[in-house]
Design an enzyme around this catalytic site. Structure first.
Site, mmCIF file in Angstrom:
data_model
loop_
_atom_site.group_PDB
_atom_site.id
_atom_site.type_symbol
_atom_site.label_atom_id
_atom_site.label_comp_id
_atom_site.label_asym_id
_atom_site.label_seq_id
_atom_site.Cartn_x
_atom_site.Cartn_y
_atom_site.Cartn_z
ATOM 1 N N ARG A 208 0.533 -88.656 54.833
ATOM 2 C CA ARG A 208 0.628 -87.277 55.117
ATOM 3 C C ARG A 208 0.699 -86.809 56.505
ATOM 4 N NH1 ARG A 208 -4.065 -88.398 51.671
ATOM 5 N NH2 ARG A 208 -4.011 -87.426 49.661
ATOM 6 N N LYS A 249 -8.586 -87.443 53.655
ATOM 7 C CA LYS A 249 -8.767 -86.365 52.874
ATOM 8 C C LYS A 249 -9.799 -86.688 51.757
ATOM 9 C CE LYS A 249 -6.459 -82.779 50.179
ATOM 10 N NZ LYS A 249 -5.013 -82.248 49.678
ATOM 11 N N ARG A 340 6.682 -86.535 52.182
ATOM 12 C CA ARG A 340 5.862 -87.122 51.199
ATOM 13 C C ARG A 340 6.323 -87.024 49.941
ATOM 14 N NH1 ARG A 340 0.533 -88.985 51.035
ATOM 15 N NH2 ARG A 340 -0.923 -88.227 49.362
ATOM 16 N N HIS A 363 -3.750 -90.783 46.216
ATOM 17 C CA HIS A 363 -4.171 -89.616 45.406
ATOM 18 C C HIS A 363 -5.278 -90.134 44.574
ATOM 19 C CE1 HIS A 363 -0.211 -87.345 45.349
ATOM 20 N NE2 HIS A 363 -0.897 -86.922 46.339
ATOM 21 N N TYR A 373 3.701 -83.633 43.129
ATOM 22 C CA TYR A 373 4.429 -84.151 43.985
ATOM 23 C C TYR A 373 5.851 -84.843 43.404
ATOM 24 C CZ TYR A 373 1.278 -84.190 47.838
ATOM 25 O OH TYR A 373 0.034 -83.688 48.718
#
Length: 395
Positions: A208, A249, A340, A363, A373
């Site tokens: 990211r 994240k 990404r 993820h 994605y």
């Protein structure tokens, strides 16, 4: 003769300034010794008495309901001021913009106790014509949390926002991915850019942009350990992000990624280039230990990275054959996060299982990788056909 009211029964009088009847009643004293007086007003004596009865009923229910003048704007303003304590400044800024742009102008003047579910439904329906579904969810969330806070502080009896669902809004801007050919063109165009290593590592590892900017040299191993069992390849440790806490994240986003050879070479060049930048900056250089920095050693600004990326895309778009690819490169329509999505799609196109790609990009589930994605629908899923060929062979 008119019977005199007992002490504490309250009173009823005409207010010349407001041109309304005012009904009052005393309910004793607060802890500081101040008299507690409840009031109700109306154009007639009956209306004023009925309003006072409503206030007293709320009080008996244990709800110190706010004055009738307390508005949605008051609730939202209070939430923005005190309900976001400890949140990242960017979160506060985003919520403030949403409230000042969409909530307060449309609903702010409405008295909070008079706000109905119908009001909210109509407001969301109008907003659905100009906002995406995700934006609708965001503004509803702001209003919901503001009213929930007001209810917890006895400003209103219930939260009608929770009775309202979010309608489907306008489609959001779909993210795109570079094809392999376009990705190669972008890397060629980026070779003379000061952020060449940044874009190459982002594209070849799927990191990211908020994970690449705070990447530190002590989280980079360009040599690995060939003698270890199992062998340790050159790698980067994606352990930090630009979030206020410094955490990634999600927990699964905290990962260690082996580096492709081109990424290793690019980072070695970046190490040398940063040394020259340090010399050129002299006393202005700020040692941060970051891999990707500005000309004086500070962390990169997201807007500057995006601007440089679009400059590179402009160069790549001029290369022969780039105008016939899917997702034609129009620089202003691309963002750095699409390196990404490109990583995911290129791996998927090469037949890498979606589960493995999901692990690489950090993820929490394959659903996000699949739905958000992966932009290419190859490879063809062959498992069922292969098994059925074995079960039902051709005659």
């Amino acid at each position: 003769m008119t019977k005199r009211r007992s002490r504490g029964d309250g009173g009823l009088h005409w207010d010349d300034r407001r041109q309304r009847w005012i009904a009052t009643v005393s309910l004793g004293y607060d802890p500081s010794g101040k008299r507690l007086v409840k009031r109700g007003s109306g154009k007639t004596k009956t209306e004023a008495k009925n309003k006072l009865k409503e206030v007293l009923r709320d009080h008996e229910d244990g709800l110190a309901i706010a004055s009738t003048g307390y508005t949605v704007k008051d609730a939202v303003t209070d939430w923005l001021a005190y309900g976001l304590a400890g949140r990242d400044q960017r979160t506060v800024t985003t919520n403030t913009i949403l409230c000042n742009t969409h909530v307060i102008p449309d609903l702010g003047a409405r008295k909070l106790r008079d706000l109905s579910a119908d009001d909210v439904d109509k407001w969301l329906a109008v907003k659905a014509q100009v906002l995406s579904t995700r934006s609708l969810e965001a503004i509803r969330s702001c209003l919901n949390r503001a009213v929930k806070r007001a209810m917890a502080r006895d400003k209103v009896k219930r939260n009608v926002i929770e009775l309202c669902s979010v309608p489907a809004g306008r489609p959001g801007r779909p993210s795109k991915s570079l094809t392999l050919r376009q990705a190669e063109a972008v890397l060629v165009a980026a070779e003379d850019s000061p952020l060449y290593a940044y874009f190459l590592v982002s594209l070849l590892t799927g990191g990211r942009t908020e994970e690449m900017r705070p990447l530190r040299w002590d989280h980079v191993d360009l040599e690995g350990d060939a003698t270890a069992v199992p062998e340790i390849p050159p790698h980067i440790a994606v352990w930090r992000s630009v979030r206020r806490s410094g955490d990634t994240k999600t927990k699964k986003s905290r990962r260690t990624l082996a580096l492709p050879g081109r990424a290793v070479d690019a980072l070695k060049i970046q190490w040398e280039r940063q040394g020259w930048q340090r010399l050129a900056a002299g006393d202005q250089w700020q040692e941060t230990g970051l891999v990707f920095t500005s000309a004086v050693g500070t962390e990169l600004d997201a807007a500057n990275v995006r601007r440089e990326f679009r400059k590179i895309l402009s160069l790549a778009a001029q290369l022969p054959g780039m105008d016939v690819e899917p997702h034609v490169i129009v620089p202003d329509e691309w963002t750095t996060r699409e390196t990404r999505t490109s990583f995911v799609s290129i791996l998927s196109d090469r037949g890498i299982p979606i589960e493995e790609i999901s692990r690489l990009v950090g993820h929490s589930s394959t659903a996000v990788t699949e739905e958000v994605y992966r932009k290419q629908i190859r490879p063809v899923i062959q498992t069922g056909a292969v098994v059925m060929d074995d079960i039902f062979p051709e005659r």
